[in-house]
Design a protein around this motif. Structure first.
Motif, short mmCIF file in Angstrom:
data_model
loop_
_atom_site.label_atom_id
_atom_site.label_comp_id
_atom_site.label_asym_id
_atom_site.label_seq_id
_atom_site.Cartn_x
_atom_site.Cartn_y
_atom_site.Cartn_z
N ALA A 6 24.53 -6.08 -5.43
CA ALA A 6 24.21 -6.70 -6.72
C ALA A 6 25.29 -7.73 -7.03
N HIS A 7 25.07 -8.51 -8.06
CA HIS A 7 26.10 -9.46 -8.48
C HIS A 7 26.49 -9.18 -9.92
N THR A 8 27.60 -9.77 -10.33
CA THR A 8 28.11 -9.54 -11.68
C THR A 8 27.98 -10.79 -12.55
N ILE A 9 27.21 -11.76 -12.11
CA ILE A 9 27.08 -13.03 -12.82
C ILE A 9 26.00 -12.87 -13.89
N TYR A 32 18.87 -19.35 4.77
CA TYR A 32 18.03 -19.75 3.65
C TYR A 32 16.57 -19.34 3.82
N HIS A 33 15.97 -19.62 4.97
CA HIS A 33 14.54 -19.36 5.14
C HIS A 33 14.22 -17.87 5.09
N GLN A 34 15.07 -17.03 5.67
CA GLN A 34 14.84 -15.58 5.60
C GLN A 34 14.99 -15.10 4.16
N LEU A 35 15.98 -15.62 3.46
CA LEU A 35 16.17 -15.24 2.06
C LEU A 35 15.00 -15.69 1.20
N GLU A 36 14.47 -16.88 1.47
CA GLU A 36 13.32 -17.34 0.70
C GLU A 36 12.11 -16.42 0.94
N PHE A 37 11.89 -16.04 2.18
CA PHE A 37 10.78 -15.13 2.47
C PHE A 37 10.99 -13.79 1.76
N ASP A 38 12.19 -13.23 1.89
CA ASP A 38 12.44 -11.93 1.27
C ASP A 38 12.40 -12.01 -0.25
N LEU A 39 12.80 -13.14 -0.81
CA LEU A 39 12.67 -13.33 -2.26
C LEU A 39 11.20 -13.30 -2.66
N ARG A 40 10.36 -13.90 -1.86
CA ARG A 40 8.92 -13.90 -2.14
C ARG A 40 8.35 -12.48 -2.05
N VAL A 41 8.86 -11.69 -1.12
CA VAL A 41 8.45 -10.28 -1.03
C VAL A 41 8.92 -9.55 -2.29
N ALA A 66 0.83 -1.21 0.00
CA ALA A 66 0.00 0.00 0.00
C ALA A 66 0.86 1.26 0.00
N GLU A 67 1.97 1.20 0.70
CA GLU A 67 2.88 2.35 0.76
C GLU A 67 3.89 2.36 -0.40
N ARG A 68 3.83 1.34 -1.23
CA ARG A 68 4.78 1.20 -2.35
C ARG A 68 6.23 1.24 -1.85
N SER A 69 6.48 0.49 -0.76
CA SER A 69 7.82 0.53 -0.16
C SER A 69 8.57 -0.80 -0.25
N ILE A 70 8.06 -1.75 -1.02
CA ILE A 70 8.75 -3.03 -1.14
C ILE A 70 10.14 -2.84 -1.74
N GLY A 71 10.23 -2.05 -2.79
CA GLY A 71 11.53 -1.82 -3.43
C GLY A 71 12.54 -1.23 -2.47
N ALA A 72 12.12 -0.27 -1.67
CA ALA A 72 13.01 0.36 -0.70
C ALA A 72 13.45 -0.64 0.37
N TYR A 73 12.50 -1.49 0.80
CA TYR A 73 12.81 -2.52 1.80
C TYR A 73 13.88 -3.47 1.26
N ILE A 74 13.68 -3.95 0.06
CA ILE A 74 14.64 -4.90 -0.54
C ILE A 74 15.99 -4.22 -0.76
N GLN A 75 15.98 -3.01 -1.29
CA GLN A 75 17.23 -2.29 -1.55
C GLN A 75 18.02 -2.04 -0.27
N ALA A 125 18.48 -9.53 -9.91
CA ALA A 125 18.08 -9.65 -8.51
C ALA A 125 19.29 -9.46 -7.60
N PRO A 126 19.06 -9.14 -6.34
CA PRO A 126 20.18 -9.04 -5.39
C PRO A 126 20.99 -10.34 -5.34
N ALA A 127 22.27 -10.20 -5.06
CA ALA A 127 23.19 -11.34 -5.04
C ALA A 127 22.72 -12.44 -4.10
N ASP A 128 22.19 -12.08 -2.95
CA ASP A 128 21.74 -13.10 -1.99
C ASP A 128 20.59 -13.94 -2.54
N PHE A 129 19.75 -13.35 -3.38
CA PHE A 129 18.64 -14.11 -3.96
C PHE A 129 19.14 -15.11 -4.99
N LEU A 130 20.15 -14.71 -5.76
CA LEU A 130 20.75 -15.66 -6.70
C LEU A 130 21.36 -16.83 -5.92
#
Length: 170
Positions: free
Chosen positions: A37-40, A145-154, A22-31, A109-114
């Motif tokens: 970032a990764h270079t792969i 892993y579990h926190q990354l999976e949740f944040d990836l879903r976000v 609703a606040e359009r803040s998902i991008g800011a949260y993830i960033q 995507a962020p390096a941790d998500f890859l």
């Protein structure tokens, strides 16, 4: 908008994500949480990255014949990675070629998500089903892993929300 990537999480977490939507803040949260970032960007670099991870964490796992980004895997199909074994006959023997395909969305995507999706697909080399043994192996290779999976879903929810806003199918 239903939270299809988060439907099995606690209602309190879903409420927090809906608030961010609703606040359009998902991008800011993830960033803020995953600024790295990764270079792969090439299939060759991805193959090297995955095989290094395999050698470090799954020494007895079979060698991978191919690892590549796949443009056909996307949010519409809800497949972000695939682990396949293609059987071929070579010299009278049946040989299984192991392949991992990673959705191209992970190029940006962020390096941790890859890393998380790579761990997920590597775990399938040992454990085919998403059961307790599978997730134990994932957390062995990547303790967060579990926190990354949740944040990836976000993150995926944010991507889908942005695509819906732009009228573009992912």
């Amino acid at each position: 908008m239903p939270l299809k990537y988060l439907s099995h999480y606690a209602p309190e977490l879903q409420h927090q994500v809906k608030h961010m939507m609703a606040e359009r803040s998902i991008g800011a949260y993830i960033q803020a949480k995953y600024p790295q970032a990764h270079t792969i960007q090439t299939d060759k670099a991805l193959y090297q990255f995955v095989n290094e991870y395999r050698k470090t964490h799954l020494k007895n796992a079979p060698l991978l014949n191919k690892v590549q980004y796949d443009n056909t895997l996307n949010l519409t199909h809800r497949a972000l990675g695939l682990n396949t074994a293609i059987s071929r006959v070579q010299g009278g023997k049946l040989v299984a070629a192991k392949e991992i395909r990673i959705a191209s969305v992970f190029k940006s995507a962020p390096a941790d998500f890859l890393k998380m999706i790579v761990v997920h697909e590597l775990a399938h080399l040992k454990e085919r089903n998403h059961d307790k043994a599978f997730y134990k192996l994932c957390t062995h290779m990547l303790p967060e892993y579990h926190q990354l999976e949740f944040d990836l879903r976000v993150y995926l929810t944010g991507l889908e929300m942005r695509a819906d806003k732009e009228g573009v199918a992912q």
